[in-house]
Design an enzyme around this catalytic site. Structure first.
Site, PDB file in Angstrom:
ATOM      1  N   GLY A   1      -4.420  11.303   1.529  1.00 17.36           N
ATOM      2  CA  GLY A   1      -3.210  12.063   1.881  1.00 17.36           C
ATOM      3  C   GLY A   1      -3.510  13.340   2.660  1.00 17.36           C
ATOM      4  O   GLY A   1      -2.817  13.669   3.621  1.00 17.36           O
TER       5      GLY A   1
ATOM      6  N   GLY B   1      -8.369   6.161   2.874  1.00 17.91           N
ATOM      7  CA  GLY B   1      -8.974   5.160   1.997  1.00 17.91           C
ATOM      8  C   GLY B   1      -9.298   3.839   2.679  1.00 17.91           C
ATOM      9  O   GLY B   1     -10.437   3.371   2.647  1.00 17.91           O
TER      10      GLY B   1
ATOM     11  N   ARG C   1     -17.167  10.442  -3.878  1.00 15.28           N
ATOM     12  CA  ARG C   1     -16.655  11.803  -4.071  1.00 15.28           C
ATOM     13  C   ARG C   1     -17.582  12.631  -4.967  1.00 15.28           C
ATOM     14  O   ARG C   1     -17.677  13.854  -4.803  1.00 15.28           O
ATOM     15  CB  ARG C   1     -15.236  11.766  -4.646  1.00 15.28           C
ATOM     16  CG  ARG C   1     -14.190  11.471  -3.578  1.00 15.28           C
ATOM     17  CD  ARG C   1     -12.776  11.480  -4.126  1.00 15.28           C
ATOM     18  NE  ARG C   1     -11.812  11.403  -3.031  1.00 15.28           N
ATOM     19  CZ  ARG C   1     -10.498  11.250  -3.194  1.00 15.28           C
ATOM     20  NH1 ARG C   1      -9.989  11.161  -4.415  1.00 15.28           N
ATOM     21  NH2 ARG C   1      -9.696  11.196  -2.155  1.00 15.28           N
TER      22      ARG C   1
ATOM     23  N   LYS D   1       2.415   0.159   8.558  1.00 13.48           N
ATOM     24  CA  LYS D   1       3.762   0.622   8.878  1.00 13.48           C
ATOM     25  C   LYS D   1       3.825   1.847   9.763  1.00 13.48           C
ATOM     26  O   LYS D   1       3.083   2.803   9.576  1.00 13.48           O
ATOM     27  CB  LYS D   1       4.496   0.938   7.582  1.00 13.48           C
ATOM     28  CG  LYS D   1       4.813  -0.303   6.782  1.00 13.48           C
ATOM     29  CD  LYS D   1       5.500   0.081   5.501  1.00 13.48           C
ATOM     30  CE  LYS D   1       6.049  -1.147   4.788  1.00 13.48           C
ATOM     31  NZ  LYS D   1       6.731  -0.747   3.558  1.00 13.48           N
TER      32      LYS D   1
HETATM   33  C1  3PG Z   1      -6.531  11.857  -3.776  1.00 13.29           C
HETATM   34  O1  3PG Z   1      -7.108  11.070  -4.539  1.00 13.29           O
HETATM   35  O2  3PG Z   1      -6.096  11.505  -2.662  1.00 13.29           O
HETATM   36  C2  3PG Z   1      -6.408  13.285  -4.184  1.00 13.29           C
HETATM   37  O3  3PG Z   1      -7.182  13.548  -5.302  1.00 13.29           O
HETATM   38  C3  3PG Z   1      -4.967  13.675  -4.423  1.00 13.29           C
HETATM   39  O4  3PG Z   1      -4.403  12.956  -5.484  1.00 13.29           O
HETATM   40  P1  3PG Z   1      -2.818  12.904  -5.627  1.00 13.29           P
HETATM   41  O5  3PG Z   1      -2.308  12.093  -4.461  1.00 13.29           O
HETATM   42  O6  3PG Z   1      -2.523  12.282  -6.955  1.00 13.29           O
HETATM   43  O7  3PG Z   1      -2.299  14.322  -5.543  1.00 13.29           O
HETATM   44 MG    MG Z   2      -3.823   9.653  -3.019  1.00 11.59          MG
END
Ligand code: 3PG
Ligand code: MG
Length: 397
Positions: free
Chosen positions: A378, A355, A38, A198
């Protein structure tokens, strides 16, 4: 693509205080950054703003602190970033107020400053107007380069974008462009590979995908739920039996939308969930009652590869087996290598994110060969679900 947002090409940066939202939420172990990806991704935006004479003021969060907490300080990450971008990165112990203002006042054109974790203030996650105001007064313009935090409508990821002229950073721009090519305006046919443990966490994603792609490979633990829903005995495999009706609904929706669902036709089964556990391939009509499906079987791998051959575009989220345990990474690694080879041959546009997915592609040694790898977790999922991302929406003109 049609340009629907402003980029750095449109910004007058010289001498300006540029609030740059980045994602510094990097993996850390005992105070040391364990994966630089990142940090590398945001380098082009930082150096461009700096080289054009802007004052680069970094806004970012780390972790999910409930208030100021030294273990979630951005200070060590700012130091790591300095090493990656090979320029000094100053640090201010607060992201608003006098401390931040004084640090900014001391900046020269082209300097880089990192402000402390925005989540140390409650107003960040609440997108509180008073906190947004505090942030906004520190800058002349706002650049968002944090696609991976764009699913959050927080003060620094969204709110400030309504108060200051807003621009997409280079990584944000590349991400939106790549994702657009993958699902919004793709070269067809499009294939999606979705895996992971899942179904319950990916219902919205599957429902959206069946309306957008021509073929959908379902693998990983979630495939077992689909197999069970079709009457296949899955033994002791991970399986959300209560979601069988949901699985059937998704299959019906796919059929109505002319999306071919590609489920495993055989399975690699072991009797213990551990690396190098003795494993055997079984047909779907003979999964042992005390066995666990830990990967797709050899015939399924061939089918997935053939489906990739038929596609012009691939979107991938989630491993198709328990890739963290050898040899149950075989399905994921084989398909990943195949997709990488097709991409290299100019036959496939391949986009992957999340991830686990990125870790699996790295393990296969092919991440570099994919057309685009998103570092978002996310945010990538919400994009695949077809949901608008607040941090992207606010950039639109
Ligand atoms: C991540 O690492 O996926 C983003 O920085 C968002 O982090 P968060 O899920 O804590 O909002
Ligand atoms: Mg996250």
């Amino acid at each position: 693509m049609t340009k629907t947002f402003r980029t750095l090409d449109d910004a007058d940066l010289k001498g300006k205080r540029v609030l740059l939202r980045v994602d510094l939420n990097v993996p850390m172990d005992k105070g040391v950054v364990t994966d630089d990806t990142r940090l590398e991704r945001i380098m082009p935006t930082i150096t461009e703003i700096s080289d054009k004479g802007g004052k680069v003021i970094l806004l970012a969060h780390f972790g999910r602190p409930k208030g100021p907490d030294p273990k979630d300080s951005l200070k060590p990450i700012a130091a790591a970033l300095s090493g990656v971008i090979k320029r000094p990165v100053a640090f201010a112990e607060d992201c608003i107020g006098e401390v931040a203002a004084a640090a900014i006042a001391a900046m020269k054109d082209g300097d880089v400053l990192c402000l402390e974790n925005t989540r140390f203030h409650k107003g960040e996650e609440k997108n509180d107007p008073a906190f947004v105001e505090e942030l906004a007064k520190l800058g002349d313009l706002w650049v968002n380069d944090a696609f991976s935090a764009a699913h959050r409508a927080h003060a620094s990821t969204e709110g400030v974008g309504h108060k200051l002229p807003a621009f997409a950073g280079r990584t944000m721009q590349a991400e939106i462009d790549a994702l657009n090519k993958a699902l919004e305006a793709p070269k067809r046919p499009v294939i999606a590979i979705v895996g992971g443990a899942k179904v319950s966490t990916k219902i919205d994603l599957l429902e959206n995908l069946v309306t957008k792609v021509q073929a959908l490979v379902i693998g990983g633990g979630m495939a077992n739920t689909f197999l069970h829903a079709q009457g296949v005995g899955v033994g002791k495999s991970l399986c959300e039996k209560d979601l069988a009706p949901t699985a059937r609904r998704i299959l019906e929706k796919a059929e109505a939308a002319n999306c071919a669902i590609i489920l495993p036709v055989d399975a690699t089964v072991a009797f213990h969930f551990e690396a190098n556990a003795p494993a055997f391939a079984y047909g779907l009509d003979s999964i042992p009652a005390d066995g666990m499906i830990l990967d797709v079987g050899p015939r399924s791998i061939e089918r997935i590869n053939a489906a990739i051959d038929d596609a012009a575009t691939l979107v991938w989220n989630g491993p198709v087996g328990a890739f963290e345990l050898t040899p149950f990474d075989k399905g994921t690694v084989t398909a990943a290598k195949h997709a990488a080879a097709r991409t290299k041959a100019g036959k496939l546009i391949s986009v992957a994110g999340g991830g686990d997915t990125v870790a699996a592609l790295n393990q296969a040694g092919v991440a570099e060969q994919f057309t685009y790898i998103s570092t978002a977790g996310g945010a990538f999922l919400e994009w695949m679900e077809g949901k608008p991302l607040p941090g992207v929406e606010v950039l639109k003109i």
